[in-house]
Write an enzyme that holds these catalytic residues in place. Structure first.
Site, PDB file in Angstrom:
ATOM      1  N   SER A   1     -26.889 -12.776  43.914  1.00  0.00           N
ATOM      2  CA  SER A   1     -26.450 -11.621  44.703  1.00  0.00           C
ATOM      3  C   SER A   1     -24.946 -11.403  44.683  1.00  0.00           C
ATOM      4  O   SER A   1     -24.482 -10.274  44.896  1.00  0.00           O
ATOM      5  CB  SER A   1     -26.917 -11.786  46.151  1.00  0.00           C
ATOM      6  OG  SER A   1     -26.508 -13.042  46.673  1.00  0.00           O
TER       7      SER A   1
ATOM      8  N   HIS B   1     -22.087 -11.962  52.450  1.00  0.00           N
ATOM      9  CA  HIS B   1     -21.876 -11.468  51.087  1.00  0.00           C
ATOM     10  C   HIS B   1     -20.607 -10.618  51.057  1.00  0.00           C
ATOM     11  O   HIS B   1     -20.197 -10.050  52.065  1.00  0.00           O
ATOM     12  CB  HIS B   1     -23.067 -10.629  50.619  1.00  0.00           C
ATOM     13  CG  HIS B   1     -24.263 -11.441  50.248  1.00  0.00           C
ATOM     14  ND1 HIS B   1     -25.197 -11.856  51.170  1.00  0.00           N
ATOM     15  CD2 HIS B   1     -24.664 -11.945  49.051  1.00  0.00           C
ATOM     16  CE1 HIS B   1     -26.131 -12.568  50.559  1.00  0.00           C
ATOM     17  NE2 HIS B   1     -25.825 -12.635  49.268  1.00  0.00           N
TER      18      HIS B   1
END
Length: 267
Positions: free
Chosen positions: A43, A249
């Site tokens: 990711s 993230h």
């Protein structure tokens, strides 16, 4: 001196002067910018958290604001295969992404390893549970990083080299999440934050060593994110977020300001 010899000598001097002054010469056919580029990984390479996801990427959540897409847009490689996917492990990269590689691939980027050691579960334990539970979870992950991850990375890197023997392979690491003694007045304890940062350092160290063993280039993002961690006041990372998959993230700024220059400097 004949006219022909004069011009040959003059041409040599001009080329030498250009080299000495750093004047750009035409790119060779083997330059990475002119060769095929394949973006592998998890990711952090697909761009989860950056938004602007490609409609055909589904749950892989490949973003037009992710560093591979930004680099390809700026450098126009002869081909661009963006196959990084949210949730990818070393095994799933090997089984589902390496088909994009071939003998004409000139450049490869990859982030992998965090999901192998249960990154998401560690952060869940640290957010929702006691300090003791968090530290135990972190320590368990670090044990996996040291004992099981090296062989998994070695196998993956060997497969990449086998499929793309001419490629320059850039392996990127992960940022530290927290600025210690920072601006956060709630959330995780300082001891939890320090343990998570230390675990990230161990993970990056193992990745860097295996990349070097494979003859690949490792590029750290830690320095790029320094001053932009959580609790810095100018975070390039999401904290606990809705949707939850964005949590921990990089934001779009983390991709363009952190990962992109780290990749560009090594590519």
């Amino acid at each position: 001196m004949s006219v022909r010899r004069f011009w040959a000598s003059a041409s040599t001097l001009v080329l030498a002067a250009a080299a000495a002054l750093g004047v750009a010469q035409p790119a060779s056919a083997n330059s990475t910018a002119a060769s095929g580029y394949v973006a592998l990984g998890d990711s952090y390479s697909s761009g989860v958290g950056a938004g602007s996801y490609l409609s055909d990427s589904g749950d892989c959540r490949r973003s037009t604001k992710a560093y591979p897409y930004l680099w390809a847009a700026a450098n126009s490689p002869s081909s661009f295969s963006f196959v990084a996917c949210s949730g990818a492990t070393t095994n799933s990269v090997a089984s589902t992404q390496l088909g994009a590689l071939n003998s004409s691939t000139g450049l490869v980027s990859i982030t992998a390893g965090g999901n192998d050691v249960g990154f998401a579960n560690v952060m869940q334990d640290c957010v929702l549970s006691s300090e003791a539970t968090c530290l135990n979870s972190v320590n368990s992950a670090v044990t996996q990083v040291r004992n099981t991850l090296p062989s998994r990375l070695s196998s993956l890197y060997g497969s990449i080299k086998s499929r793309a023997p001419q490629a320059r392979v850039v392996v990127l690491g992960y940022p530290r999440f927290y600025k210690l003694s920072g601006s956060c007045i709630a959330g995780l304890t300082e001891k939890k934050r320090a343990a998570i940062n230390d675990a990230s350092d161990v993970l990056n160290g193992v990745i860097a060593k295996q990349a070097a063993n494979a003859g690949f280039t490792y590029s750290s993002v830690v320095d790029k994110f320094t001053g932009h961690e959580l609790c810095s006041g100018d975070a390039w990372l999401h904290s606990v977020s809705i949707p939850v998959y964005n949590s921990y993230h990089p934001k779009a700024a983390g991709q363009s300001g952190g990962y992109l220059p780290a990749f560009r400097s090594a590519a």
